[in-house]
Design a protein around this motif. Structure first.
Motif, PDB file in Angstrom:
ATOM      1  N   TRP A 163       0.819  -1.214   0.000  1.00  0.00           N
ATOM      2  CA  TRP A 163       0.000   0.000   0.000  1.00  0.00           C
ATOM      3  C   TRP A 163       0.859   1.273   0.000  1.00  0.00           C
ATOM      4  N   LYS A 164       1.868   1.318   0.810  1.00  0.00           N
ATOM      5  CA  LYS A 164       2.696   2.525   0.878  1.00  0.00           C
ATOM      6  C   LYS A 164       3.408   2.778  -0.443  1.00  0.00           C
ATOM      7  N   HIS A 165       3.861   1.702  -1.088  1.00  0.00           N
ATOM      8  CA  HIS A 165       4.510   1.875  -2.383  1.00  0.00           C
ATOM      9  C   HIS A 165       3.515   2.317  -3.449  1.00  0.00           C
ATOM     10  N   GLY A 202      -3.153  -0.922   5.110  1.00  0.00           N
ATOM     11  CA  GLY A 202      -2.019  -1.099   5.995  1.00  0.00           C
ATOM     12  C   GLY A 202      -2.368  -1.064   7.462  1.00  0.00           C
ATOM     13  N   THR A 260       0.709   4.066  -3.017  1.00  0.00           N
ATOM     14  CA  THR A 260       0.258   5.445  -2.821  1.00  0.00           C
ATOM     15  C   THR A 260       1.335   6.473  -3.122  1.00  0.00           C
ATOM     16  N   SER A 261       2.568   6.041  -3.190  1.00  0.00           N
ATOM     17  CA  SER A 261       3.649   6.981  -3.489  1.00  0.00           C
ATOM     18  C   SER A 261       4.075   6.943  -4.954  1.00  0.00           C
ATOM     19  N   GLU A 299      -7.227   2.303   5.771  1.00  0.00           N
ATOM     20  CA  GLU A 299      -6.223   1.866   4.817  1.00  0.00           C
ATOM     21  C   GLU A 299      -5.911   0.381   4.991  1.00  0.00           C
TER      22      GLU A 299
END
Length: 782
Positions: A352-354, A675, A356-357, A673
Motif C-alpha cells: 500500500w505505501k509503495h 495497511g 500510494t507513493s 487503509e
C-alpha cells in the motif's frame, strides 16, 4: 347380372358356362350397316317379380289401394316401345347378288341370336328359381349391410332433405312400399314393371337396396316415383359402392321417394334403426362398438398420460441437472473470485505505501449493491449512484489518473464543466487556463457501460451493468494495461468481485458478506458496542411484536427522562424507515413520573417500582403505538401498519431521542487503509430539515465538537471495523447535545446504516447519536 345382359362382353359366355353349365355358340359381330329392327316383349320374364315379398297386411291395403291407378288410367298408358317394320337400307354400289347374300347372312345371324336369347332366358329363369329357394342372407352379411347403411345415414345427417332433387312433373308410374315390402301383384307395380321391362335387371338391385333400407328403419309406408328411379338407374347415379365398399348414395335412394320428408324425419329419430330388421343385432353391435371405442380411448389416454408424465419427468430431471450444474459452476466461479479478492487484498495491504507513493490509476465504480427489493423501491436509482462524481477530484494528486464509470448518460456540457473545474488548481499555478484544461482532461476518463440502455428499467447496480458490458471492460483493460491500478466501489456487491477479477486488479473495499452483515443498523450497534463509544439507549435485532412491546416498555421504564422514542428499519436508507412515538400520550405517565421522583436515579434502576411501572407501560404500549406512532417520511410507508409489517420482517432497532433542545449533528469521512491506519478525510455539520430527522446537506468544517474528542471517537470506531475485516472508505455520523443534568456536551454514536464508499448526503436520519457509514465522503468540500 350386367355381364349376363351384355352378350357381346368377352366374359359373357364364360360366366354362363361356369354358373349354369350352358355352352353358348360363338356370335360374330355384325358388319352390315343400316339394319334396324324392333324387339318386343320382355327379355327377362318374371325374374324380378318372383322373389318379391307377398302382399301388404290388410290394415295397409286401403292406403295402398288409394295410391294405385284405376283401370281407365292403365288403359290410356302408352308404352314408349312400339313395334314397326324393319327397314333395310340398300347400298347404291351393291348388286342384286350382294343383296341376296346379305339377306341370307342376316337371316342366319338372327336365327343364331334367337337361339342364344332363348337359352339365356332359360338360364336366368333357373337362376331366379334357385335364388328364391336359397336361404336368407346370413346375420354377418345383414349386419354388414346395416352398418353400411347406418354409416351412410350418419354421413347424410347434416344434409337438408329439402335440397334433394325433386321430379319436375307428377309421376306417371308410382308404386308404394308398405313396411319395407313390395306387393308383386299390385297393379301399379305391375304397370311400372311392364313399362321398364327392358332394363329390369338393373331395377331389381335398386329396389332391393330401397326395400332393405326401409326395412332396417321400419318405415311403414313409402311412395316411389317410378320415373325418378328409372332415371337414376339409367344414368348410373346409383353406383352403390365406392372403392372402399361403403354406401355413397343413400341420398339418391331418398330422392326417388315422393314422401321423402316424412321418411327422412322418421329415419332421423333416435333409436329408429333398432326398430327395424336386425335391430337387436344392430343395437348390440352399436353398444359393443361404443364400449370398445371407449375402452380403446381410455387405454390410449392412460398410455398417453403415462408417456406425457414420463416426458415431463425426463424434462424436469434434465432441467434440474442443468440447473444444478449451472449453480455449481456459479458457486465455483464466485468462490474463485472471492479467493482472488482476498489474495489481491493481501497484496494491496503489503504494497500500500509503495502504491500510494507511485503513479497509479484508480477506477471508481460508484455502485450501490443493495438487495433487489430495495433497489426497485428507490426512485432515481441511477442518479443516486451518480452523485459521487466528486471522485474525479483524486486527480489533484499528480501521480493519479482516474477512470470514472458513470451510471447515466452525460452530455458534452457536463463533461466540459468538470474538465474546467478540475483544471482550476493547475490554471492558478501556471496562469494558463487553456493549457491546464487540456492537461487535466488527459488525466481522467469517463465511461458509460453499453448495458445502460438494455437494463434501463431494472434498477441494476452499476457493477452489474459493467459486468454485462464487455466493450467497456475491454476499453478499461486497454487503459490500465501496463499500469498499477486498483478499483474502488460503493456498497460492495458480488458483481464488484466479478468485475475486479475480470480486470485482474485489487478491490479497495469489504467482502460483500461482511458488508451485508454490518450495513444494517443492528450491525452498527455491535460495532459501537465493541468500540466502547457512547450510544443512545435502545435495543436492536427486533423481529417479533412481543419483543418490540417488551423492549419499548422496558426502555421507557428505565429511562424516564426520554420523551420520544425512534423506530428504524435495519435495511432502509434516506430516512424512509424511521418512525417515532411520544410517551406523553401514556395514561399512566403521571403516576410513573411520581414514582420516579420518589427514588433517586441510581436507586430507580434497581428498585422494584421500576418493574411495576414497566408492567403498566406494557399494557398500554399496543394502544400507544397503534394510535400515536408517526412516520418521519411517508414516501415509502404510508401507515404505521405497513411500517410495522416491514419492521418485523426485516428487523429494526429502538433508539432514544436526546432529552435536550440544543442539538448539533456532524458527519466524518474516514479511510481505513489496508495497511491498518485510520485516516480522517473530512468532517462537516449537518443541516436538518423541518422534522429534525432528515438531512439536507453539510457545512464544512465542523464546529460542533472538540477535534481531539472527535479524533478519539473516529479512531476507536475505525479500529473496531478493521478487526472485522472492514476496510476502505466509511462515513461516521455523530450527534452532540448538552446533558440537562450537568450541562456537559455529550457525543453519541448512532448506528451503522451502510458499509459503502460514498455519500453526498446523509442518507439516514441522525438524532441524539452518531451514525457510522462505510462510505467515501472525503470530497465533501468540493
Amino acid at each position: 347380372m350386367r355381364l349376363l345382359h351384355n352378350p357381346f362382353h368377352p366374359r359373357n359366355k364364360e360366366i354362363f358356362q361356369q354358373n349354369y353349365g350352358i355352352q353358348l355358340p360363338h356370335l360374330q359381330k355384325r358388319t352390315s350397316i343400316g339394319i334396324q329392327r324392333v324387339v318386343t316383349g320382355s327379355n327377362l320374364g318374371n325374374f324380378a317379380i318372383a322373389h318379391l315379398q307377398p302382399k301388404p297386411p290388410p290394415e295397409c291395403q286401403d292406403a295402398v289401394a288409394e295410391l294405385q291407378p284405376s283401370a281407365a288410367d292403365l288403359s290410356s298408358v302408352q308404352t314408349p316401345v312400339q313395334p314397326k317394320a324393319v327397314h333395310v337400307l340398300q347400298r347404291e354400289d351393291s348388286g342384286q347378288s350382294k343383296m341376296d347374300e346379305s339377306k341370307k347372312v342376316y337371316k342366319q345371324e338372327m336365327d343364331v341370336r334367337r337361339d342364344g336369347m332363348a337359352l339365356r332366358r332359360s338360364a336366368m329363369e333357373s337362376a331366379e328359381s334357385r335364388l328364391l329357394r336359397a336361404p336368407p342372407p346370413s346375420a354377418a352379411s345383414a349386419s354388414s349391410d346395416n352398418r353400411v347403411l347406418t354409416r351412410g345415414l350418419a354421413r347424410l345427417s347434416p344434409i337438408n332433405p329439402q335440397s334433394l332433387p325433386v321430379p319436375a312433373v307428377v309421376s306417371k308410374y308410382p308404386f308404394t312400399i308398405v313396411d319395407g315390402q313390395i306387393d308383386p301383384d299390385a297393379a301399379d307395380f305391375c304397370r311400372y314393371k311392364k313399362q321398364y321391362c327392358l332394363y329390369w335387371g338393373a331395377m331389381v338391385e335398386a329396389l332391393e337396396r330401397l326395400q332393405r333400407m326401409l326395412l332396417d328403419f321400419a318405415v311403414p309406408l313409402a311412395r316411389v316415383c317410378g320415373e325418378r328411379l328409372a332415371a337414376c338407374v339409367q344414368s348410373g347415379e346409383l353406383n352403390w359402392r365406392d372403392g372402399r365398399g361403403r354406401c355413397t348414395h343413400v341420398e339418391k335412394l331418398l330422392s326417388v321417394l315422393e314422401n321423402r320428408d316424412e321418411v327422412w324425419d322418421l329415419m332421423c329419430q333416435p333409436g329408429q334403426r333398432y326398430k327395424g330388421n336386425g335391430g337387436h343385432q344392430a343395437a348390440a353391435v352399436r353398444i359393443q362398438t361404443c364400449w370398445r371405442r371407449y375402452s380403446a380411448r381410455t387405454a390410449y389416454l392412460i398410455r398417453l398420460r403415462s408417456k406425457w408424465a414420463a416426458e415431463i419427468i425426463a424434462m424436469s430431471l434434465l432441467k434440474r441437472a442443468k440447473l444444478c450444474h449451472l449453480k455449481k459452476s456459479l458457486q465455483a466461479s464466485r468462490l474463485r473470485q472471492l479467493e482472488n479478492f482476498h489474495s489481491r487484498a493481501e497484496s494491496l495491504a503489503t504494497n500500500w505505501k509503495h502504491i500510494t507513493s507511485a503513479k497509479r490509476t484508480i477506477i471508481h465504480v460508484p455502485s450501490l449493491g443493495y438487495s433487489q427489493p430495495r433497489r426497485l423501491s428507490l426512485r432515481g436509482y441511477d442518479v443516486l449512484q451518480n452523485t459521487q462524481m466528486g471522485r474525479l477530484c483524486d486527480i489533484r494528486d499528480e501521480n493519479v489518473e482516474v477512470i470514472y464509470v458513470s451510471p447515466v448518460r452525460l452530455g458534452e456540457d457536463v463533461l466540459q464543466y468538470y474538465t474546467r473545474l478540475l483544471g482550476l488548481q493547475t490554471a492558478i499555478e501556471l496562469g494558463d487556463a487553456s493549457a491546464t484544461e487540456s492537461h487535466s482532461a488527459k488525466r481522467f476518463t469517463i465511461l458509460m457501460p453499453e448495458a445502460l440502455e438494455d437494463f434501463s428499467t431494472r434498477n441494476l447496480c452499476l457493477a452489474s451493468l459493467l459486468k454485462y458490458s464487455p466493450r467497456t471492460l475491454k476499453r478499461i483493460k486497454n487503459l490500465i494495461k501496463g499500469k498499477q491500478a486498483y478499483m474502488i466501489s460503493g456498497v460492495t456487491h458480488t458483481d464488484d468481485l466479478a468485475v475486479a477479477d475480470e480486470l485482474q486488479i485489487p478491490l479497495l473495499g469489504t467482502d460483500p458478506v461482511v458488508t451485508q452483515l454490518y450495513s444494517t443498523k443492528s450491525g452498527g450497534k455491535r460495532i459501537f458496542s465493541s468500540a466502547g463509544v457512547d450510544m443512545p439507549p435502545g435495543k436492536w435485532d427486533i423481529y417479533t411484536l412481543e419483543k418490540l412491546y417488551e423492549g419499548l416498555a422496558q426502555l421507557m421504564a428505565k429511562h424516564m427522562e426520554v420523551q420520544r422514542w425512534l423506530f428504524k428499519i435495519d435495511s432502509e436508507v434516506g430516512g424512509r424507515g424511521t418512525a417515532y412515538v411520544d410517551v406523553c400520550h401514556l395514561k399512566s405517565r403521571p403516576w410513573a413520573q411520581q414514582e420516579f421522583i420518589r427514588h433517586e436515579p441510581q436507586q430507580w434502576r434497581t428498585s422494584q417500582s421500576q418493574d411495576s411501572v414497566m408492567i403498566k407501560f406494557l399494557e398500554e404500549v399496543p394502544h400507544l403505538l397503534a394510535s400515536y406512532a408517526r412516520l418521519a417520511n411517508t414516501s415509502c410507508y404510508k401507515t404505521w401498519a405497513c411500517f410495522l409489517e416491514h419492521f418485523l420482517k426485516e428487523g429494526g432497532v429502538i433508539e432514544a431521542f436526546p432529552p435536550s433542545q440544543s442539538l448539533t449533528c456532524l458527519a466524518v469521512d474516514l479511510l481505513l487503509e489496508p495497511g491498518g491506519d485510520v485516516l480522517m478525510l473530512s468532517c462537516g455539520d449537518q443541516l436538518r430539515g423541518p422534522s429534525g430527522l432528515e438531512v439536507l446537506g453539510c457545512t464544512v468544517p465542523q464546529t460542533s465538537i472538540c477535534p481531539e474528542v472527535l479524533h478519539s471517537v473516529c479512531t476507536r470506531v475505525g479500529q473496531a471495523c478493521q478487526q472485522r475485516s472492514i476496510m476502505g472508505h466509511i462515513s461516521l455520523d455523530l450527534v452532540t447535545f448538552l446533558d440537562p443534568n450537568n450541562l456537559e456536551q455529550q457525543a453519541h454514536c448512532e448506528y451503522v446504516p451502510r458499509i459503502h464508499f460514498w455519500r453526498t448526503q446523509i442518507m439516514e436520519p441522525v438524532v441524539c447519536m452518531a451514525t457510522f457509514h462505510l462510505s467515501n465522503k472525503h470530497y465533501r468540500t468540493a
